[in-house]
Design a protein around this motif. Sequence first.
Motif, short mmCIF file in Angstrom:
data_model
loop_
_atom_site.label_atom_id
_atom_site.label_comp_id
_atom_site.label_asym_id
_atom_site.label_seq_id
_atom_site.Cartn_x
_atom_site.Cartn_y
_atom_site.Cartn_z
N ALA A 1 0.82 -1.21 0.00
CA ALA A 1 0.00 0.00 0.00
C ALA A 1 0.85 1.26 0.00
O ALA A 1 0.41 2.32 -0.46
CB ALA A 1 -0.93 -0.01 1.21
N TYR B 1 -0.43 7.63 -2.10
CA TYR B 1 0.44 7.77 -0.93
C TYR B 1 1.78 8.39 -1.33
O TYR B 1 2.29 9.28 -0.65
CB TYR B 1 0.66 6.42 -0.25
CG TYR B 1 1.54 6.49 0.98
CD1 TYR B 1 1.10 7.14 2.12
CD2 TYR B 1 2.81 5.92 0.99
CE1 TYR B 1 1.89 7.24 3.26
CE2 TYR B 1 3.61 6.01 2.12
CZ TYR B 1 3.16 6.65 3.26
OH TYR B 1 3.96 6.76 4.37
N ARG B 2 2.32 7.92 -2.45
CA ARG B 2 3.62 8.43 -2.90
C ARG B 2 3.56 9.91 -3.28
O ARG B 2 4.58 10.59 -3.28
CB ARG B 2 4.12 7.61 -4.10
CG ARG B 2 4.49 6.17 -3.77
CD ARG B 2 5.72 6.07 -2.90
NE ARG B 2 6.91 6.53 -3.57
CZ ARG B 2 7.71 5.75 -4.29
NH1 ARG B 2 7.42 4.46 -4.42
NH2 ARG B 2 8.79 6.23 -4.84
N LYS C 1 3.23 1.80 -1.86
CA LYS C 1 3.62 2.10 -3.24
C LYS C 1 2.48 2.70 -4.05
O LYS C 1 2.65 3.02 -5.23
CB LYS C 1 4.15 0.84 -3.92
CG LYS C 1 5.42 0.30 -3.28
CD LYS C 1 5.94 -0.94 -3.99
CE LYS C 1 7.20 -1.47 -3.32
NZ LYS C 1 7.72 -2.69 -3.99
N ASN C 2 1.33 2.84 -3.41
CA ASN C 2 0.18 3.43 -4.07
C ASN C 2 0.51 4.86 -4.48
O ASN C 2 1.05 5.64 -3.70
CB ASN C 2 -1.02 3.41 -3.11
CG ASN C 2 -2.29 3.89 -3.77
OD1 ASN C 2 -2.41 5.05 -4.12
ND2 ASN C 2 -3.26 2.99 -3.91
#
Length: 206
Positions: A41, A47-48, A43-44
């Motif tokens: 998650a 989020y990044r 690496k979503n």
Amino acid sequence: MSLKLYADSAFTSPYALSVFVALKEKGLSFELETLDLDAAANKNPAYRSQAITGRVPCLVHDGFALTESSAISEYLDQIFPAPAQRALYPTAPQDRAVARQIQAWLRSDLAALRTERSTHTVFYQRAERPLSAAAQEDAERLLAAAERWIQGSHLFEDWSIADTDLAVMLSRLVMNGDPVPQKLKDYVARQWQRDSVQEWLKRINR
């Protein structure tokens, strides 16, 4: 003002724990959001877009996002200084430098020990194998340094966030039944009983 902390959903990250404790010790209200790291998650793209490094913990303060736990704790100490909020670091320059040294060392060294005594073995299932030669060497270096640093109830005259970080590292040995001097076991027990740490432990789904 808004504060949001992103942590791992298993609550095994010692670095997310460190920031959680820092926020609690500061007496700051914050939202806690967890990410399933096993499902990547972190690496979503959403989020990044905030956490550029894609790591946890990540603190978002009024839209400003910051990762790396020691950077976050230093930021919190500057933005929310004592005496209004509890200090996370000693005020004496040399003591403050030592606290930062301890944090940096625990995050960059002792790789074999961190691998063979992961925090999963601290919070969930104990390790089944004895330490390898490399991990045992790491353990001996950790114990020797801790013996020199710890002279009383804390590393310094009062508690600092480095106490939490060191106690968690020592817990990798203590919780798995590896040999640890009683002085250091007592130190870990004292740090483990802090309300801020207990608040984290309540979230562990054993």
